[in-house]
Scaffold this active site. Structure first.
Site, PDB file in Angstrom:
ATOM      1  N   ARG A  43     -18.863  -5.892  -2.064  1.00  0.00           N
ATOM      2  CA  ARG A  43     -18.709  -4.966  -0.931  1.00  0.00           C
ATOM      3  C   ARG A  43     -20.063  -4.576  -0.331  1.00  0.00           C
ATOM      4  O   ARG A  43     -20.198  -4.442   0.884  1.00  0.00           O
ATOM      5  CB  ARG A  43     -17.900  -3.750  -1.366  1.00  0.00           C
ATOM      6  CG  ARG A  43     -16.401  -4.083  -1.499  1.00  0.00           C
ATOM      7  CD  ARG A  43     -15.655  -3.002  -2.217  1.00  0.00           C
ATOM      8  NE  ARG A  43     -14.208  -3.121  -2.048  1.00  0.00           N
ATOM      9  CZ  ARG A  43     -13.330  -2.382  -2.715  1.00  0.00           C
ATOM     10  NH1 ARG A  43     -13.748  -1.474  -3.575  1.00  0.00           N
ATOM     11  NH2 ARG A  43     -12.030  -2.537  -2.514  1.00  0.00           N
ATOM     12  N   TYR A  98       0.822  -1.219   0.000  1.00  0.00           N
ATOM     13  CA  TYR A  98       0.000   0.000   0.000  1.00  0.00           C
ATOM     14  C   TYR A  98       0.857   1.272   0.000  1.00  0.00           C
ATOM     15  O   TYR A  98       0.383   2.323   0.446  1.00  0.00           O
ATOM     16  CB  TYR A  98      -0.944  -0.010   1.200  1.00  0.00           C
ATOM     17  CG  TYR A  98      -2.192  -0.848   0.982  1.00  0.00           C
ATOM     18  CD1 TYR A  98      -3.088  -0.554  -0.042  1.00  0.00           C
ATOM     19  CD2 TYR A  98      -2.495  -1.920   1.816  1.00  0.00           C
ATOM     20  CE1 TYR A  98      -4.226  -1.308  -0.250  1.00  0.00           C
ATOM     21  CE2 TYR A  98      -3.646  -2.690   1.615  1.00  0.00           C
ATOM     22  CZ  TYR A  98      -4.504  -2.369   0.588  1.00  0.00           C
ATOM     23  OH  TYR A  98      -5.640  -3.104   0.376  1.00  0.00           O
ATOM     24  N   ASN A 157     -13.776  -3.708   3.795  1.00  0.00           N
ATOM     25  CA  ASN A 157     -14.612  -3.841   2.595  1.00  0.00           C
ATOM     26  C   ASN A 157     -14.349  -5.141   1.827  1.00  0.00           C
ATOM     27  O   ASN A 157     -14.666  -5.262   0.661  1.00  0.00           O
ATOM     28  CB  ASN A 157     -14.459  -2.603   1.712  1.00  0.00           C
ATOM     29  CG  ASN A 157     -13.019  -2.374   1.280  1.00  0.00           C
ATOM     30  OD1 ASN A 157     -12.148  -3.183   1.560  1.00  0.00           O
ATOM     31  ND2 ASN A 157     -12.776  -1.268   0.602  1.00  0.00           N
ATOM     32  N   ARG A 164     -13.402  -4.695 -10.523  1.00  0.00           N
ATOM     33  CA  ARG A 164     -13.816  -3.547  -9.696  1.00  0.00           C
ATOM     34  C   ARG A 164     -15.346  -3.406  -9.698  1.00  0.00           C
ATOM     35  O   ARG A 164     -15.944  -3.065  -8.673  1.00  0.00           O
ATOM     36  CB  ARG A 164     -13.116  -2.260 -10.163  1.00  0.00           C
ATOM     37  CG  ARG A 164     -11.610  -2.312  -9.862  1.00  0.00           C
ATOM     38  CD  ARG A 164     -10.886  -1.016 -10.172  1.00  0.00           C
ATOM     39  NE  ARG A 164     -11.183   0.041  -9.226  1.00  0.00           N
ATOM     40  CZ  ARG A 164     -10.559   0.211  -8.056  1.00  0.00           C
ATOM     41  NH1 ARG A 164      -9.612  -0.628  -7.654  1.00  0.00           N
ATOM     42  NH2 ARG A 164     -10.880   1.215  -7.271  1.00  0.00           N
ATOM     43  N   THR A 212     -15.575   1.464  -3.069  1.00  0.00           N
ATOM     44  CA  THR A 212     -14.727   1.276  -1.884  1.00  0.00           C
ATOM     45  C   THR A 212     -15.556   1.254  -0.603  1.00  0.00           C
ATOM     46  O   THR A 212     -15.341   0.408   0.268  1.00  0.00           O
ATOM     47  CB  THR A 212     -13.694   2.425  -1.806  1.00  0.00           C
ATOM     48  OG1 THR A 212     -13.026   2.535  -3.068  1.00  0.00           O
ATOM     49  CG2 THR A 212     -12.680   2.180  -0.703  1.00  0.00           C
ATOM     50  N   PHE A 215      -5.392   7.122   6.796  1.00  0.00           N
ATOM     51  CA  PHE A 215      -5.823   5.769   7.174  1.00  0.00           C
ATOM     52  C   PHE A 215      -4.730   4.705   6.967  1.00  0.00           C
ATOM     53  O   PHE A 215      -4.985   3.519   7.160  1.00  0.00           O
ATOM     54  CB  PHE A 215      -7.099   5.379   6.406  1.00  0.00           C
ATOM     55  CG  PHE A 215      -6.981   5.450   4.893  1.00  0.00           C
ATOM     56  CD1 PHE A 215      -6.395   4.424   4.174  1.00  0.00           C
ATOM     57  CD2 PHE A 215      -7.477   6.549   4.193  1.00  0.00           C
ATOM     58  CE1 PHE A 215      -6.291   4.476   2.792  1.00  0.00           C
ATOM     59  CE2 PHE A 215      -7.381   6.614   2.798  1.00  0.00           C
ATOM     60  CZ  PHE A 215      -6.784   5.570   2.102  1.00  0.00           C
TER      61      PHE A 215
HETATM   62  P1  ATP Z   1      -8.553  -1.500  -2.958  1.00  0.00           P
HETATM   63  O1  ATP Z   1      -7.273  -0.786  -3.356  1.00  0.00           O
HETATM   64  O2  ATP Z   1      -8.443  -2.224  -1.633  1.00  0.00           O
HETATM   65  O3  ATP Z   1      -9.108  -2.357  -4.050  1.00  0.00           O
HETATM   66  P2  ATP Z   1      -9.996   0.856  -3.592  1.00  0.00           P
HETATM   67  O4  ATP Z   1      -9.092   0.952  -4.776  1.00  0.00           O
HETATM   68  O5  ATP Z   1     -11.471   0.840  -3.823  1.00  0.00           O
HETATM   69  O6  ATP Z   1      -9.664  -0.413  -2.723  1.00  0.00           O
HETATM   70  P3  ATP Z   1      -8.255   2.749  -2.293  1.00  0.00           P
HETATM   71  O7  ATP Z   1      -8.510   4.209  -2.371  1.00  0.00           O
HETATM   72  O8  ATP Z   1      -7.161   2.159  -3.128  1.00  0.00           O
HETATM   73  O9  ATP Z   1      -9.647   2.009  -2.570  1.00  0.00           O
HETATM   74  O10 ATP Z   1      -8.003   2.392  -0.766  1.00  0.00           O
HETATM   75  C1  ATP Z   1      -7.365   1.190  -0.404  1.00  0.00           C
HETATM   76  C2  ATP Z   1      -8.057   0.619   0.802  1.00  0.00           C
HETATM   77  O11 ATP Z   1      -7.858   1.490   1.905  1.00  0.00           O
HETATM   78  C3  ATP Z   1      -9.584   0.501   0.685  1.00  0.00           C
HETATM   79  O12 ATP Z   1     -10.001  -0.670   0.044  1.00  0.00           O
HETATM   80  C4  ATP Z   1      -9.992   0.508   2.135  1.00  0.00           C
HETATM   81  O13 ATP Z   1      -9.790  -0.779   2.752  1.00  0.00           O
HETATM   82  C5  ATP Z   1      -9.016   1.504   2.727  1.00  0.00           C
HETATM   83  N1  ATP Z   1      -9.563   2.866   2.736  1.00  0.00           N
HETATM   84  C6  ATP Z   1      -9.757   3.677   1.665  1.00  0.00           C
HETATM   85  N2  ATP Z   1     -10.267   4.858   2.025  1.00  0.00           N
HETATM   86  C7  ATP Z   1     -10.390   4.811   3.366  1.00  0.00           C
HETATM   87  C8  ATP Z   1     -10.866   5.718   4.362  1.00  0.00           C
HETATM   88  N3  ATP Z   1     -11.288   6.945   4.032  1.00  0.00           N
HETATM   89  N4  ATP Z   1     -10.862   5.319   5.661  1.00  0.00           N
HETATM   90  C9  ATP Z   1     -10.402   4.088   6.008  1.00  0.00           C
HETATM   91  N5  ATP Z   1      -9.940   3.185   5.127  1.00  0.00           N
HETATM   92  C10 ATP Z   1      -9.939   3.532   3.828  1.00  0.00           C
HETATM   93 MG    MG Z   2      -6.984   0.808  -4.653  1.00  0.00          MG
END
Ligand code: ATP
Ligand code: MG
Length: 139
Positions: free
Chosen positions: A104, A51, A114, A87, A93, A59
C-alpha cells in the site's frame, strides 16, 4: 504457528494501472503459496455482499462503486500465520500511514484506492475465501 489461508484481492485501481505483476512479485517474495487465483468483475450486489460489515459506514457507496469499477484478481493465499502476514505485507489501510516497503505504501494512492484487500481474522478469512472460491477450486 498454524498454516492458515487468507483471502487477498488486487483491487481495480491496481489492476487498471497494470500493477498486478508487481503485487504478485511481493506475494512470491513473501513466500505465500497461491492456492487459487482468478480474475473477475463484481456486480454491485456482489460488492455490497462482500463488504456487508461496512454497510453503515459513510464510505460504503464509494467503496462498492470502486470495487465494481473494473476487474479484480482474487486469491487464496496460504502460509504460516497467513492472515497477519498478508496484512503486514499490504501495510496500513491508509497508504500515507503504511510502513515503507509495503504494497500500500509503494502503490496505494488514497485510503480507498489502496490496491489490495486482506482478511482480518480466521473466521472472516474462511467466509471470504468461500465467497469467491468453491471447495473444488481450493484442493
Ligand atoms: P481491506 O478490508 O480492504 O483489506 P482494511 O481491512 O485495511 O482493508 P477496512 O476498514 O476493512 O480496511 O476498510 C475496507 C476498505 O474500505 C479499505 O481497504 C478501503 O479501500 C476502504 N476504506 C476504509 N476506510 C475508508 C475511509 N475512511 N474512506 C474511504 N475508504 C475507506
Ligand atoms: Mg478489512
Amino acid at each position: 504457528m498454524a498454516i492458515e489461508r487468507t483471502l487477498a484481492i488486487i483491487k481495480p485501481d491496481a489492476v487498471g494501472r497494470g500493477l498486478a505483476g508487481d503485487i504478485l512479485k511481493h506475494i512470491h517474495e513473501a513466500k505465500f503459496k497461491i492456492v487459487a487465483i482468478k480474475s473477475l468483475r463484481l456486480t454491485k450486489a456482489e460488492a455490497e455482499g462482500f463488504y456487508a460489515v461496512h454497510r453503515e459506514r459513510p464510505f460504503f457507496k464509494d467503496l462498492t462503486e470502486f470495487m465494481t469499477s473494473g476487474k479484480l484478481i482474487v486469491m487464496a493465499l496460504e502460509c504460516e500465520n497467513a492472515i497477519a502476514r498478508w496484512r503486514d505485507t499490504m501495510g496500513a489501510t491508509d497508504p500515507a500511514k503504511a510502513a515503507h516497503g509495503t504494497i500500500r505504501k509503494t502503490f496505494g494512492t488514497s485510503i480507498q484506492n489502496n490496491c489490495t484487500h486482506g482478511s482480518d481474522a480466521a473466521e472472516t478469512a474462511r467466509a471470504e475465501i468461500g465467497y469467491f472460491f468453491s471447495g473444488m477450486e481450493l484442493v
